[in-house]
Design an enzyme around this catalytic site. Sequence first.
Site, PDB file in Angstrom:
ATOM      1  N   LYS A  73       0.840  -1.218   0.000  1.00 43.34           N
ATOM      2  CA  LYS A  73       0.000   0.000   0.000  1.00 43.34           C
ATOM      3  C   LYS A  73       0.866   1.255   0.000  1.00 43.34           C
ATOM      4  CE  LYS A  73      -2.288  -0.879   3.816  1.00 43.34           C
ATOM      5  NZ  LYS A  73      -2.036  -2.264   4.230  1.00 43.34           N
ATOM      6  N   GLU A 115      -3.461   7.157   3.079  1.00 41.27           N
ATOM      7  CA  GLU A 115      -3.285   5.706   3.151  1.00 41.27           C
ATOM      8  C   GLU A 115      -3.798   5.206   4.496  1.00 41.27           C
ATOM      9  OE1 GLU A 115       0.749   4.318   2.775  1.00 41.27           O
ATOM     10  OE2 GLU A 115       0.177   2.303   3.398  1.00 41.27           O
ATOM     11  N   THR A 135      -8.715 -14.852  -7.246  1.00 42.55           N
ATOM     12  CA  THR A 135      -9.299 -13.511  -7.049  1.00 42.55           C
ATOM     13  C   THR A 135     -10.204 -13.442  -5.824  1.00 42.55           C
ATOM     14  OG1 THR A 135     -11.250 -14.002  -8.386  1.00 42.55           O
ATOM     15  CG2 THR A 135      -9.341 -13.080  -9.540  1.00 42.55           C
ATOM     16  N   LYS A 136     -10.545 -14.592  -5.250  1.00 43.39           N
ATOM     17  CA  LYS A 136     -11.567 -14.588  -4.200  1.00 43.39           C
ATOM     18  C   LYS A 136     -11.239 -13.690  -2.995  1.00 43.39           C
ATOM     19  CE  LYS A 136     -14.982 -17.209  -4.492  1.00 43.39           C
ATOM     20  NZ  LYS A 136     -15.943 -17.028  -5.574  1.00 43.39           N
ATOM     21  N   GLN A 147     -12.223 -10.313  -3.856  1.00 46.57           N
ATOM     22  CA  GLN A 147     -13.683 -10.174  -3.916  1.00 46.57           C
ATOM     23  C   GLN A 147     -14.259 -10.010  -2.505  1.00 46.57           C
ATOM     24  OE1 GLN A 147     -15.884 -13.005  -6.315  1.00 46.57           O
ATOM     25  NE2 GLN A 147     -14.009 -13.528  -7.441  1.00 46.57           N
ATOM     26  N   LYS A 162     -13.375 -10.990 -14.073  1.00 43.20           N
ATOM     27  CA  LYS A 162     -14.019 -11.614 -12.931  1.00 43.20           C
ATOM     28  C   LYS A 162     -14.132 -10.617 -11.756  1.00 43.20           C
ATOM     29  CE  LYS A 162     -13.690 -16.259 -11.041  1.00 43.20           C
ATOM     30  NZ  LYS A 162     -12.751 -17.393 -11.001  1.00 43.20           N
ATOM     31  N   CYS A 208      24.667   6.866  13.681  1.00 43.55           N
ATOM     32  CA  CYS A 208      24.166   7.073  15.034  1.00 43.55           C
ATOM     33  C   CYS A 208      24.841   6.112  16.020  1.00 43.55           C
ATOM     34  CB  CYS A 208      22.640   6.955  15.041  1.00 43.55           C
ATOM     35  SG  CYS A 208      21.928   7.854  16.425  1.00 43.55           S
ATOM     36  N   GLU A 226      24.981   3.723  28.008  1.00 47.43           N
ATOM     37  CA  GLU A 226      23.787   2.984  27.589  1.00 47.43           C
ATOM     38  C   GLU A 226      24.048   1.475  27.695  1.00 47.43           C
ATOM     39  OE1 GLU A 226      22.402   3.910  23.617  1.00 47.43           O
ATOM     40  OE2 GLU A 226      20.774   2.458  23.726  1.00 47.43           O
ATOM     41  N   HIS A 286      21.243  10.682  11.155  1.00 41.14           N
ATOM     42  CA  HIS A 286      20.870   9.590  10.252  1.00 41.14           C
ATOM     43  C   HIS A 286      20.822  10.094   8.808  1.00 41.14           C
ATOM     44  CE1 HIS A 286      19.732   6.546  13.251  1.00 41.14           C
ATOM     45  NE2 HIS A 286      19.402   7.582  14.003  1.00 41.14           N
ATOM     46  N   GLU A 341      20.697   8.551   6.181  1.00 44.60           N
ATOM     47  CA  GLU A 341      19.835   7.714   5.318  1.00 44.60           C
ATOM     48  C   GLU A 341      18.437   8.310   5.189  1.00 44.60           C
ATOM     49  OE1 GLU A 341      20.912   6.917   8.333  1.00 44.60           O
ATOM     50  OE2 GLU A 341      19.460   5.770   9.494  1.00 44.60           O
TER      51      GLU A 341
HETATM   52  N1  GLN Z   1      21.142   4.324  21.287  1.00 46.43           N
HETATM   53  C1  GLN Z   1      21.867   5.456  20.842  1.00 46.43           C
HETATM   54  C2  GLN Z   1      21.383   6.750  21.484  1.00 46.43           C
HETATM   55  O1  GLN Z   1      20.299   6.826  21.988  1.00 46.43           O
HETATM   56  C3  GLN Z   1      21.806   5.582  19.329  1.00 46.43           C
HETATM   57  C4  GLN Z   1      20.430   5.814  18.806  1.00 46.43           C
HETATM   58  C5  GLN Z   1      20.310   5.512  17.344  1.00 46.43           C
HETATM   59  O2  GLN Z   1      21.131   4.825  16.771  1.00 46.43           O
HETATM   60  N2  GLN Z   1      19.259   5.995  16.729  1.00 46.43           N
HETATM   61  O3  GLN Z   1      22.071   7.742  21.456  1.00 46.43           O
END
Ligand code: GLN
Length: 523
Positions: A6, A130, A177-178, A181, A212, A368, A392, A499, A501
Amino acid sequence: MSGVGKGVATASIGRILKSKGLNVTAVKIDPYVNVDAGTMNPTEHGEVFVLEDGWECDQDLGNYERFLDKNLSKVNCITTGSTYLSVINKERALKYGGKCVEVVPHIPLQVIEDINKAARKDKADIVLIEVGGTVGEYQNLLFLEAARMLKLKIPKDVLIILVGYLPIRSKDNELKTKPTQYAVRTLNSTGLQPDIILARAAVPLDKKRKEKIALNCGLDERDVISAPDVESIYEVPLYLEKAGLSERILHKLNLRSRESDLKDLIKIVYRIKHAKDEVRIGIVGKYFGTGDFVLTDAYLSVIEAIKHASYFLNKRPIIDWVNAGKLQDLQKYDGIVVPGGFGSRDIEGKIWAIRYAREKKVPFLGLCYGMQLAVIEFARTVGGLKEANSTEIRKDTPQPVIDIIPDQLRRIKMEKYGGTMRLGAYPALLERGSIARFAYKKDQITERHRHRYEVNPEYIKRLEAKGLVFSGKSPDGILMEIVELPRSQHPFFVGTQFHPELTSKLFNPNPLFREFIRAATKQ
Ligand code: GLN
């Protein structure tokens, strides 16, 4: 059902309509009670996507941004939780003027109000909405009721598109297809009739099945659109356009027909399908099992960013998931990524992989947590801080090179976890002569964040003296945003507190991913 496509279908429709000169925006409705996606772990939710304004949301928002080439915000995300929260806050503020506030109509009316908010903010000609989940389940009923009420109010301006699933019976390979449907029957019971059906299946829909579905579901055959699996998700808009979907949409919305300009996409899809040289990237992360299956979409944006950069450089990316808990041979990879993460499981495996990349001079990109772990690895092996760790991972570590951001400690003490990390876009200043500066080609950038911990300022001088370069810092100089090793020592060793990405686009790969893949192709 989830995973049927979706999100990509919504994003693809957006892309086609945008290519016809319409201003399109998208709203994702997630039926869960969580106000946002930030408090769920990857096995529950897959990747948590972060928007510029710091809103933590579903990965579909990532697809919308990547396909629409546009930044979205909090207004583009609706959940059961966010809707109820708005209604309850209004009720507490006497905004209902003494009325009895009820699930119907007040919840669907709030949904409609929130959709309008997104339409206005994004000045949209068309809003794609969506609705997550499966038709017939309890969770999204109120959203379908909102759709019904909206369609009642402005019938000519609302279109309902059903993404139906057609399984293939394994014993004789017949496409059935059911289920679609019955999905339509179920949708009918909520007072809605689909205007268009996207028939999702592994293979294209044949004429017989199209007829159908049309007959049994009460649609024109032209409105049953085949949507088979394709090699790359970026091919989906081209496929749907060829099938005539956008013209059907415009026709039904009483909008004039117009040409679509998908030349760029056609060009890049050709490149995606014909690139010969491979680049092999290993993503070293936690293994997420669900029952007998492995969750593959926990790092969707990382995978997409690697693809964008590879396509840009005309390479065919081979991306492997490497389980940090059970490290395999890393020799076959041209580049290694250690993505974001939380908690202490399988940390030493990731650190081992980083050491491997650093010492064997394999291009490395740490995102990160991956950056924080790179600092720990460097501190331990090169910096002489044998006990270096993040608080951490080990609260009482004597050498906390990664420590909690002071403000975060305060929030955790108050049990304020939701939406309280350092979230969203923040600026960073880049060091002249660094890899980061070379990649971005500017002195200041903004990238998106999601973290509670940071490089402990007390260790920076010591690490710098040992050769680690902090090439990106917050403008006040306090937060370390990028670490790297000089190019004289390593072909590409970069870690980012943010990040990258999340901002990568098909036509505009993130610069750090681009340079990372470029370095990897030279391996
Ligand atoms: N755990 C790490 C922090 O809180 C990194 C967090 C993450 O990679 N998004 O700083």
